[in-house]
Design an enzyme around this catalytic site. Structure first.
Site, PDB file in Angstrom:
ATOM      1  N   ASP A  16       0.873  -1.418   0.027  1.00 31.80           N
ATOM      2  CA  ASP A  16      -0.015  -0.023  -0.100  1.00 31.80           C
ATOM      3  C   ASP A  16       0.852   1.180  -0.045  1.00 31.80           C
ATOM      4  O   ASP A  16       0.465   2.425   0.184  1.00 31.80           O
ATOM      5  CB  ASP A  16      -0.886   0.000   1.299  1.00 31.80           C
ATOM      6  CG  ASP A  16      -1.997  -0.968   1.146  1.00 31.80           C
ATOM      7  OD1 ASP A  16      -2.564  -1.252   0.044  1.00 31.80           O
ATOM      8  OD2 ASP A  16      -2.274  -1.782   2.294  1.00 31.80           O
ATOM      9  N   CYS A 411       9.307   8.251   2.275  1.00 37.18           N
ATOM     10  CA  CYS A 411       8.003   7.537   1.507  1.00 37.18           C
ATOM     11  C   CYS A 411       7.035   8.642   1.003  1.00 37.18           C
ATOM     12  O   CYS A 411       6.356   8.537   0.045  1.00 37.18           O
ATOM     13  CB  CYS A 411       7.105   7.055   2.967  1.00 37.18           C
ATOM     14  SG  CYS A 411       7.713   5.283   3.339  1.00 37.18           S
ATOM     15  N   ASP A 453      -7.096  14.053 -37.841  1.00 36.73           N
ATOM     16  CA  ASP A 453      -7.579  13.440 -39.407  1.00 36.73           C
ATOM     17  C   ASP A 453      -9.072  13.852 -39.352  1.00 36.73           C
ATOM     18  O   ASP A 453      -9.456  14.303 -38.585  1.00 36.73           O
ATOM     19  CB  ASP A 453      -7.774  11.842 -39.008  1.00 36.73           C
ATOM     20  CG  ASP A 453      -8.067  11.100 -40.232  1.00 36.73           C
ATOM     21  OD1 ASP A 453      -7.774  11.763 -41.413  1.00 36.73           O
ATOM     22  OD2 ASP A 453      -8.776  10.168 -40.096  1.00 36.73           O
TER      23      ASP A 453
END
Length: 761
Positions: A16, A411, A453
């Site tokens: 996690d 972290c 396009d």
């Protein structure tokens, strides 16, 4: 997949945070035969590029020894040298349940072999503790939450007991600290054994034990508890990002009403085969992608497209799994199996995209490798130099050094980029804007020119009737006779005439003796009326066209419209003009790009007159009568001139130009989108979504820099306040876990972007 080079995809239970991902990455790379590893904490996955001889059993054992559950996704690819005899279970604290309905395909625990499983299981017990919440259950039901609560209760009890038994201090606080520290220390030891001595668990263990030796056991116990709380909050926040895209899977019903041999039976939706016919009742979610076989209804496509207005649908119209049938029962012919339906493909693409790293993320990863040892050196210098060189108090400076050690955890810094990118990829995918990874997402915000396009990109890709002009017959008669003549034809112009007649509620007859005349048009009879429908030049051979109508034809041609002339019994009945019309939002999409500072150009193989008319209506520059190599050349010239170019096309005919551009974007519909060719895809064919991608990219990069500022800024502030003695261990751990939670929560704001308005970029 060759015998010597394989890719195996795993889901990692209990991963996690960025620190988790870094540890798993390093352990997996230490396995002989493993060539490359991609670990995504946000997606909860690991992809291993390995030789056929690689011992994945050993790799699984090593990952499991860190305390993670490792699950092989059988549908996604090879599972290596797995045996059917046993599995590596997740450690206690990884009680994620079976993820029913969450992995969008079959999966099983990765088998490490009997010996490995037996050896690994004891090592894992209560080791990792990073289970911040279950995927299916409530976060407070997890083992990690229970450990945090137990540690908090022990700390609370220690504070009470020390009031009644002062002599128990400091031992009562040491005992309270041990409740949470022992699992952390065991993780630190196993990480060190696997070659990672400098982890957050190591920093935490050293700081807590060091605090005990300088008579700060009360603070040490509180710091351990705050560390566990921070990890728990971090995981809950990170879980939101992972759940945001997985929640799409719940949109698809588990069962379907299959029609077979005149009977209707309820079957699992995942068992539906291509070609099956299913019944969808009013109010039901559609269980599979398909085409309506019979019935008229309105479909709420907001779960897939984000559009709030239901769309009317009838026979041969496409419907998507997870959308809602509103008005009447319909029968749908299935066109894609469960694992290939629109929602499954969105989920798969986003998960794979989250496994790739953006340039900014790769830089942060490299920076953090030097940052962490640097912080440890600084902490050691703060603890040792003042007492040794200047006679400072050992307890005071060791205390400050330990606080700096806690501040230095990377972290928050490491998660700052992937959390934002994962949230953005999920937010975009939920609206049909699919991007193949963080690098593409980052590059989209830098584009300066969008090369479109025309056919099927700026336009719908099919002609529509734009003008009906009556001559000797009324507009309604002209359209009816032309539709009678074209009944049964699949020519695009015939289809446009028939669609217009249907839209106006005209009852059609059927012409007889219909036949095509090459290069001219179609002839036939409607009742007793001889008909011809074709070009003006061919019509002039059969009747005269007044000068004013000929001038009108020329004007319509100048607008890029194709004009067909209807002749009835040798007399001019009327004119029908058709054109491949721009998409409903094309003009707004081009303007939205302009508002973002992105210019637009149209590259088309169509004739110059048609291209100029469409371009003028949309407000962009046309370049017409181009071959595929011409489009590629123009893209190359734009890049050579210093522009950052996005090429938007169908992903097939424009493949050379898509490959030549900085970002290739496929404009498609549903399951036909050319994801294999392009870097990104506008799944639902909205020109506005190209501007939405640019805006989302810019918002993401802004969010990333905010996160980096939060992560480094808080650490810098607390580093200074710690050295000068204003703050201590408690604020230090808050600087770490608090910054991580703030960064993750800030990234999660991207999930709430509604409509992805370009102006927000």
């Amino acid at each position: 997949m060759s015998a010597t080079a394989q890719k195996t995809r795993f889901r990692i239970e209990g991963m996690d945070c960025a620190g988790c991902a870094a540890k798993i990455d390093k352990v997996a790379r230490r396995t002989p035969g493993v060539n490359d590893v991609m670990v995504s904490a946000t997606a909860g996955t690991m992809v291993v590029d390995h030789d056929a001889a690689a011992d994945l059993d050993d790799m699984a054992k090593r990952v499991a020894s860190l305390g993670y559950g490792i699950v092989g996704d059988a549908r996604r690819g090879s599972i290596g040298a797995a045996k059917a005899s046993s599995t590596i279970p997740p450690a206690p604290g990884h009680d994620h349940g079976d993820d029913a309905g969450q992995d969008h395909g079959s999966k099983r625990k990765y088998d490490s072999g009997p010996a490995a499983a037996a050896k690994a299981a004891p090592e894992m017990a209560d080791l990792h503790g990073h289970d911040h919440g279950t995927d299916d259950g409530l976060w407070w039901e997890s083992t990690k939450a229970r450990l945090t609560i137990a540690c908090g209760a022990a700390l609370g009890a220690a504070f009470v007991l020390v009031q009644f038994y002062p002599a128990s201090d400091p031992w009562i606080f040491i005992a309270a600290m041990a409740v949470g520290l022992i699992p952390i220390a065991r993780r630190a030891v196993m990480a060190a054994v696997n070659g990672m001595p400098f982890t957050i668990e190591t920093l935490m263990t050293v700081a807590a034990i060091g605090a005990v030796f300088i008579d700060a056991s009360e603070e040490a116990a509180a710091v351990v508890f705050l560390f566990l709380v921070g990890e728990l909050l971090e995981g809950v926040a990170a879980g939101r990002a992972r759940a945001s895209i997985k929640a799409l899977a719940s949109l698809v019903p588990k069962t379907a009403l299959l029609e077979r041999d005149g009977k209707t039976m309820e079957v699992p939706a995942e068992s539906l085969a291509i070609g099956s016919t299913i019944l969808v009742r009013p109010g039901d979610r559609i269980p599979a992608d398909g085409l309506i076989h019979s019935g008229q209804t309105s479909i709420d496509e907001s779960p897939v497209t984000g559009e709030s207005v239901p769309k009317p649908k009838g026979p041969d119209d496409q419907v998507f799994a997870g959308t809602i049938n509103q008005d009447a029962a319909i029968r749908v012919k299935v066109t894609a199996e469960a694992q290939d339906n629109t929602i499954s493909r969105i989920i798969r693409l986003v998960e794979e995209a989250q496994e790739t790293k953006a340039p900014t993320e790769r830089f942060i990863d490299r920076f953090s490798k030097y940052y962490t040892p640097g912080v440890m050196v600084v902490a050691a210098l703060i603890a040792l130099v003042p007492p040794m060189a200047f006679g400072g108090d050992w307890n005071e400076w060791v205390y400050k050094g330990l606080a700096v050690l806690l501040i230095g955890c990377p972290c928050a810094l490491v998660i700052s980029t992937p959390a934002a990118i994962a949230a953005s990829l999920s937010a975009g995918a939920r609206r049909g804007m699919l991007m193949k990874g963080g690098a593409v997402l980052e590059q989209l915000g830098k584009i300066t020119v969008a090369a479109f396009d025309k056919t099927g990109t700026l336009t719908e890709g099919k002609p529509k009737v734009t003008d009906i002009i009556g001559a000797e017959r009324s507009e309604a008669d002209t359209l009816k006779l032309a539709a009678d003549l074209e009944t049964g034809s699949s020519h695009p112009l015939a289809t446009a005439i028939l669609a217009e007649a249907k839209a106006r509620g005209i009852q059609l007859g059927s012409a007889t003796d219909s036949r095509a005349i090459g290069g001219e048009g179609v002839v036939g009879k409607s009742g007793e009326i001889d008909l011809f429908l074709g070009s003006p030049q061919a019509a002039e051979k059969r009747t005269s066209i007044p000068r004013d109508l000929m001038a009108r034809i020329v004007a319509l041609n100048d607008e890029g419209k194709t004009v067909s002339v209807l002749v009835a019994d040798g007399r001019l009945a009327g004119l029908i003009a058709m054109r491949d019309e721009p998409r409903e939002d094309a003009k707004r999409g081009i303007q939205a790009l302009a508002d973002l500072g992105v210019s637009a150009v149209m590259l088309t193989g169509d004739n110059k007159r048609t291209a100029a008319a469409i371009a003028a209506a949309l407000g962009l520059e046309p370049k017409a009568e181009l071959l595929p190599q011409d489009k590629q050349r123009i893209v190359g010239e734009l890049r050579a001139a210093g522009q950052t170019v996005a090429k938007i096309g169908d992903g097939i005919n424009d493949a050379p130009a898509l490959a030549a551009a900085d970002v290739g974007i496929a404009m498609g519909g549903g399951t036909d989108v050319a994801l294999e060719t392009a870097d990104a895809a506008v799944l639902h064919g909205r020109v506005m979504d190209v501007a939405g991608m640019v805006a989302l990219s810019r918002a993401t990069m802004s969010n990333i820099w905010q996160n980096i500022t939060i992560a480094l800024g808080l650490k810098a502030v607390f580093l200074v306040t710690t050295v000068i003695g204003v703050t201590g261990l408690w604020p230090a751990i808050l600087a770490d876990t608090g910054a991580t939670v703030l960064v993750t929560a800030n990234a999660m704001r991207l999930l709430g972007r509604k409509g992805l308005k370009p102006a927000e970029g």
